[in-house]
Design a protein around this motif. Structure first.
Motif, mmCIF file in Angstrom:
data_model
loop_
_atom_site.group_PDB
_atom_site.id
_atom_site.type_symbol
_atom_site.label_atom_id
_atom_site.label_comp_id
_atom_site.label_asym_id
_atom_site.label_seq_id
_atom_site.Cartn_x
_atom_site.Cartn_y
_atom_site.Cartn_z
ATOM 1 N N ASP A 39 -6.001 -5.296 -1.965
ATOM 2 C CA ASP A 39 -7.080 -5.758 -1.091
ATOM 3 C C ASP A 39 -7.466 -7.204 -1.405
ATOM 4 O O ASP A 39 -7.588 -8.043 -0.507
ATOM 5 N N GLU A 52 -2.546 5.484 7.762
ATOM 6 C CA GLU A 52 -3.804 5.225 8.465
ATOM 7 C C GLU A 52 -4.813 4.546 7.543
ATOM 8 O O GLU A 52 -5.504 3.605 7.955
ATOM 9 N N ALA A 53 -4.879 4.985 6.299
ATOM 10 C CA ALA A 53 -5.800 4.346 5.354
ATOM 11 C C ALA A 53 -5.403 2.898 5.098
ATOM 12 O O ALA A 53 -6.263 2.010 5.015
ATOM 13 N N ARG A 104 -6.478 0.807 8.075
ATOM 14 C CA ARG A 104 -7.936 0.592 8.090
ATOM 15 C C ARG A 104 -8.337 -0.436 7.030
ATOM 16 O O ARG A 104 -9.210 -1.276 7.269
ATOM 17 N N ARG A 105 -7.731 -0.375 5.861
ATOM 18 C CA ARG A 105 -8.054 -1.346 4.816
ATOM 19 C C ARG A 105 -7.654 -2.758 5.242
ATOM 20 O O ARG A 105 -8.411 -3.724 5.049
ATOM 21 N N CYS A 132 -1.850 4.650 -0.659
ATOM 22 C CA CYS A 132 -2.583 5.437 0.333
ATOM 23 C C CYS A 132 -1.662 5.715 1.520
ATOM 24 O O CYS A 132 -0.578 5.129 1.637
ATOM 25 N N ASP A 133 -2.107 6.598 2.412
ATOM 26 C CA ASP A 133 -1.287 6.888 3.582
ATOM 27 C C ASP A 133 -1.384 5.753 4.599
ATOM 28 O O ASP A 133 -2.137 4.790 4.412
ATOM 29 N N TYR A 168 0.813 -1.218 0.000
ATOM 30 C CA TYR A 168 0.000 0.000 0.000
ATOM 31 C C TYR A 168 0.845 1.267 0.000
ATOM 32 O O TYR A 168 0.302 2.375 0.077
#
Length: 271
Positions: A255, A20-21, A24-25, A17-18, A13
């Motif tokens: 994902d 935190e994202a 969460r994913r 995305c950063d 990732y």
């Protein structure tokens, strides 16, 4: 069948995305323990002040997440560089990551044991000497912070096999060192992963899981290449491994492939 603990790397990732994202994913997919890249744009120690570090620690606790390790990739630093200035820069980066671990509450740092040039590399004795000198600076700081430095096998490093790492660690003799065994890297150099796990023994602190072959260095989705994950699981149980196995994929569909890895590895007892 005894359960093996499973976590995830944020590698795949990194440019998506950063941090935190990404967390969460991965949590939505079923992961709660992480090996986190300490490189922009994820967790660069020079971009996060003390208040932000405390906020990150609070976020992890509130979400039921934990960092198993921080991982400073061997891209812009080299503990075995032939130039003393690069070795000094590399040591300072690790000192700063140790401080970050202490402030967030992370028990380990993954350390690639330097890189050797492909053409006219320095002798192994010299490379190992430079690595030892760097670790002798880092270890007192790590011990004070309660952080363990775990060496990762890598084909471009000064120690591509577990046997070499164990010989080095036995001679060094510090309980604040250990091994992060990457099964894909082991496959690529022609290492028997089950024997490598047995050889690592008490030094083994973390395992990295992805797929590869002996003809292609890769970190492919689980089950796409030559690694025998059932045999890896059996070897880990044989040595009573109690650490975390980290899914570390490089994927254009992260994902789906991280979810697939969890399903596939659960067949062998990882949870």
């Amino acid at each position: 069948m005894e359960t093996l603990r499973l976590g995830a790397s944020t590698w795949t990732y990194l440019q998506t995305c950063d941090l935190e994202a990404a967390l969460r994913r991965l949590k939505a997919l079923g992961y709660s323990r992480f090996d986190v890249l300490t490189i922009p744009p994820h967790l660069w120690p020079y971009d996060i002040d003390l208040a932000q570090r405390r906020a990150l620690r609070t976020f992890l606790a509130s979400e039921g997440l934990s960092f198993d390790s921080l991982n400073l990739p061997s891209t812009d630093q080299n503990l075995c560089s032939v130039t003393p200035q690069m070795r000094e820069y590399s040591v300072q980066q690790f000192l700063d990551v140790i401080d970050l671990c202490e402030e967030i509450g992370v028990p380990m740092i993954v350390v690639v044991p330097g890189r050797r040039a492909n053409f006219v590399p320095p002798p192994l004795e010299a490379a190992h000497g430079w690595l030892k000198a760097g670790l002798e600076i880092l270890l007192p700081h790590a011990e004070r912070a309660g952080v363990r430095l775990i060496l990762e096998n890598h084909h471009m490093s000064s120690m591509p096999t577990v046997k070499q790492m164990v010989t080095f660690l036995d001679a060094f003799g510090s309980d604040h060192l250990g091994i992060a065994y990457d099964v894909a890297n082991g496959e690529f150099v022609g290492e028997d992963q089950t024997q490598a796990i047995r050889t690592a023994g008490r030094w083994l602190c973390q395992v990295h899981l992805s797929d590869a072959s002996r003809s292609k260095w890769d970190h492919a989705p689980i089950g796409r290449s030559a690694v025998d994950f059932g045999a890896v699981a059996r070897a880990l149980r044989e040595i009573n491994f109690s650490g975390t196995s980290i899914v570390e994929l490089i994927s254009e569909t992260p994902d789906a492939d991280m979810a697939g890895a969890l399903r596939e590895l659960q067949r062998y007892g990882w949870q």
